[in-house]
Design a protein around this motif. Structure first.
Motif, short mmCIF file in Angstrom:
data_model
loop_
_atom_site.label_atom_id
_atom_site.label_comp_id
_atom_site.label_asym_id
_atom_site.label_seq_id
_atom_site.Cartn_x
_atom_site.Cartn_y
_atom_site.Cartn_z
N SER A 279 22.59 33.12 35.90
CA SER A 279 21.23 33.12 36.45
C SER A 279 21.22 33.36 37.95
O SER A 279 20.18 33.73 38.51
CB SER A 279 20.53 31.80 36.13
OG SER A 279 21.25 30.70 36.65
N ALA A 289 23.05 29.38 33.00
CA ALA A 289 22.15 28.57 32.18
C ALA A 289 22.83 28.29 30.85
O ALA A 289 23.30 29.22 30.17
CB ALA A 289 20.84 29.31 31.97
N ASP A 316 24.31 20.38 36.24
CA ASP A 316 22.95 19.87 36.42
C ASP A 316 22.31 19.77 35.04
O ASP A 316 21.76 20.75 34.51
CB ASP A 316 22.16 20.80 37.33
CG ASP A 316 20.79 20.24 37.73
OD1 ASP A 316 20.25 19.43 36.96
OD2 ASP A 316 20.27 20.64 38.79
N PRO A 318 19.58 18.05 33.85
CA PRO A 318 18.14 18.27 33.71
C PRO A 318 17.74 19.75 33.77
O PRO A 318 16.83 20.18 33.06
CB PRO A 318 17.56 17.50 34.91
CG PRO A 318 18.56 16.44 35.20
CD PRO A 318 19.88 17.08 34.93
N ARG A 319 18.41 20.53 34.60
CA ARG A 319 18.09 21.95 34.71
C ARG A 319 18.84 22.80 33.69
O ARG A 319 18.54 23.99 33.53
CB ARG A 319 18.42 22.45 36.12
CG ARG A 319 17.55 21.84 37.21
CD ARG A 319 17.99 22.32 38.58
NE ARG A 319 17.86 23.77 38.71
CZ ARG A 319 16.77 24.39 39.14
NH1 ARG A 319 15.69 23.67 39.46
NH2 ARG A 319 16.73 25.70 39.24
N GLU A 321 22.04 23.71 33.83
CA GLU A 321 22.81 24.70 34.58
C GLU A 321 24.18 24.15 34.95
O GLU A 321 24.36 22.95 35.17
CB GLU A 321 22.08 25.10 35.85
CG GLU A 321 20.80 25.88 35.61
CD GLU A 321 20.11 26.27 36.90
OE1 GLU A 321 19.28 27.20 36.87
OE2 GLU A 321 20.39 25.63 37.95
#
Length: 431
Positions: A279, A289, A316, A318-319, A321
């Protein structure tokens, strides 16, 4: 009218295995001996290498002037494929009973076989089945046996059934297809690829980037819809390429490639290749991602078919990634060794290039030649050789006894990476 006995006899004749391609073993062994002589080592003889291609032919579809490949219609959630070769009904029953007992969703219903073959040249028995589990989910299972386990059939992989509309080939690539469940082969060439292509495919080629192209034998050797091929322990599904061909109905016409895909996956106990899409990118890192982000940990390797892209340095959740340091980045470093000749050392990114350092010196000459492959261990594997990933090749010769470092050329074009596979722990733990 031919009798049923005659008809089955013709099928059995068609299913005779093709002998291994001559020259493959000799090329690998000659190269290994040459490199070891350069190092003046007197280690024991290298492990014998053999590659056997198991061929069974059940149906060859005629094609017109142009090669075509028409997928059989799906059977609900299942692949509507005919079996590859003459199916051993007793082996299907044995595998089904094992699936019900050893799997997590038995008893299984509506079971049908893609492969049910005894007396393979390398794996004694092979079965590939699809069916519904107890919850009504469509599943795909692989079974193998070998002489080291007294020919006991064992469940090696139990997966969700693949998409019946888009799937052209199913495969299993693993070093855990012999011996007890979960045990890694002790043979240097103990990884096996089992590949079954859709009806209509007349030739299947299976290759892995851990073996140089010039060492894989005759590319025009005959195969069919079913192939069983042996590779070094470093081979994995993400570094395996499977190509399918159809032969036009014209004299002397060469087969036409109709698909080329990556290996599907490994055994249930192998590290899992979690896909990620790039991404964002800089000269030092990429951000990918990842849908299965819960399985990703810092330190895991990101790979593509050609080899190593880099290492996960941040996650990460929550994201969804993961950040990956590229092999050429200043943040990248780790142990490595040369393939075949086994010269130890470490690799480090400089920001723009990649170097191998800490090459031993002394009474033994650790010589590295231009083009020699350098591989990096996968921390999710049980040892440094299983699933090791190619990180680069020597850019020039390193003949001087006092030389302790040399530049490498990465095997992956890092500027054009769009998707990666992150090698994660099969149990979801750290690695």
């Amino acid at each position: 009218m031919h009798s049923e006995t005659e008809f089955r006899g013709h099928l059995a004749a068609l299913a005779e295995p093709v002998k291994p391609v001559e020259g493959y073993e000799d090329k690998v062994m000659r190269r290994s001996r040459r490199l070891r002589r350069q190092r003046r080592m007197t280690a024991g003889a290298a492990a014998a290498v053999c590659v056997a291609v198991l061929v069974t032919a059940f149906r060859v579809v005629g094609f017109g002037s142009a090669s075509q490949l028409a997928a059989p219609p799906p059977d609900g959630p299942f692949l509507g494929w005919s079996a590859a070769g003459d199916v051993d009904a007793g082996l299907v029953r044995e595998a089904t009973a094992l699936w019900d007992a050893a799997g997590t969703g038995g008893p299984h219903t509506a079971v049908r076989a893609f492969v049910a073959l005894r007396n393979d040249q390398q794996l004694h028995s092979i079965a590939v089945l699809e069916g519904y589990d107890q919850q009504g989910a469509a599943r795909l299972a692989f079974f193998t046996s070998d002489v080291s386990a007294a020919n006991a059939l064992r469940l090696r992989a139990d997966r969700p059934a693949p998409d019946p509309v888009t799937t052209q080939v199913i495969s299993l690539v693993s070093p855990r297809l012999t011996g007890p469940v979960g045990a890694v082969s002790t043979d240097d060439f103990g990884t096996y690829a089992i590949v079954v292509a859709m009806p209509g495919v007349t030739t299947v080629r299976v290759s892995n980037t851990i073996i140089d192209d010039e060492m894989i034998g005759d590319p025009d050797a005959p195969t069919s819809r079913l192939v069983v091929q042996r590779f070094p322990l470093a081979a994995t599904a993400p570094t395996t390429t499977i190509s399918g061909f159809v032969k036009p109905n014209r004299p002397l016409a060469k087969p036409t490639k109709v698909f080329e895909v990556q290996g599907d996956g490994g055994a249930d106990d192998d590290p899992r290749a979690v896909p990620g899409k790039v991404s964002a990118a800089t000269g030092q890192q990429i951000v990918v991602a990842v849908q299965q982000i819960q399985a990703v940990r810092r330190g895991q390797l990101a790979v593509v078919t050609e080899g190593l892209v880099g290492r996960v340095t941040a996650v990460d959740v929550p994201r969804g990634e993961a950040t990956i340091d590229l092999v050429t980045s200043t943040g990248f470093a780790g142990p490595a060794y040369t393939s075949i000749s086994d010269v130890p050392g470490s690799v480090r990114g400089t920001g723009t290039s990649l170097v191998m350092e800490h090459i031993p010196t002394g009474s033994i000459v650790y010589s590295i030649s231009a083009g020699n492959r350098v591989v990096m261990p996968d921390p999710c594997q049980p040892n440094d050789h299983v699933g090791a990933v190619t990180v680069g090749r020597a850019s020039s010769d390193n003949k001087a006894a006092s030389a302790t470092s040399m530049e490498l050329t990465p095997t992956v074009d890092l500027t054009h990476v769009r998707e990666v596979s992150i090698m994660t722990s099969p149990a979801g733990g750290d690695c």
